[in-house]
Design an enzyme around this catalytic site. Sequence first.
Site, short mmCIF file in Angstrom:
data_model
loop_
_atom_site.label_atom_id
_atom_site.label_comp_id
_atom_site.label_asym_id
_atom_site.label_seq_id
_atom_site.Cartn_x
_atom_site.Cartn_y
_atom_site.Cartn_z
N CYS A 145 -2.13 -5.71 -0.59
CA CYS A 145 -1.35 -4.56 -0.13
C CYS A 145 0.09 -4.95 0.19
O CYS A 145 0.36 -5.72 1.12
CB CYS A 145 -2.04 -3.98 1.12
SG CYS A 145 -1.10 -2.74 1.99
N CYS A 152 1.37 -3.92 3.68
CA CYS A 152 0.72 -4.78 4.68
C CYS A 152 1.48 -6.10 4.80
O CYS A 152 1.69 -6.61 5.90
CB CYS A 152 -0.73 -5.07 4.29
SG CYS A 152 -1.79 -3.63 4.16
#
Length: 188
Positions: free
Chosen positions: A73, A76
């Site tokens: 991600c 993230c």
Amino acid sequence: MRTPLLLLPLLALASCDQAKDLVSKAKQIKPQTAASAVSPGAADVRDITEGQFDEIIKTPGKLVIVDYHADWCGPCKMLSPVLKEVAGEYSGRTLVAKINVDHAKSLAQKEGVGGIPDVRFYRDGKRVDQFVGYIDAGQVREKFAKHAPASAPAGGADSPEGTPTPAEPAIQPMKKDWMPPGMEKKGT
């Protein structure tokens, strides 16, 4: 990039080659922000498992930040250093618990994680705030400031031998007959 105003007088006096050199050096200097000027303490950041979740969120006297993330991600990966930096500014008062949703699928499903990064704030086992997706450092700081305890818990890692250090008042009352050094009170 705009040329800093402090360099303008130098540019007016210097030759063209010197001016170009000064401007290129100024562009290479990274401006120091108030946050980077202060060296924060060590952030308490831990990777946790599903089995540790219930115990970690109930950590007494600390703001527990649970970061649901994944290795693949992008947002993230952008948010992770921001959380670590801000948590370092609240050293001893916060704990960042990172949960990889690929390794803890049943917990993520049980907790209703629909998108990542999903960051949740807990105080004494109760969720007090949450956000999904990337937010900038200023917004993260606002959330930490809103929910973090005012001081580290008693007996925390920051105090020697587990004893809290008493805070001294910032302003002391002035004594009635106080005089500045070198001054004498004249007789009446």
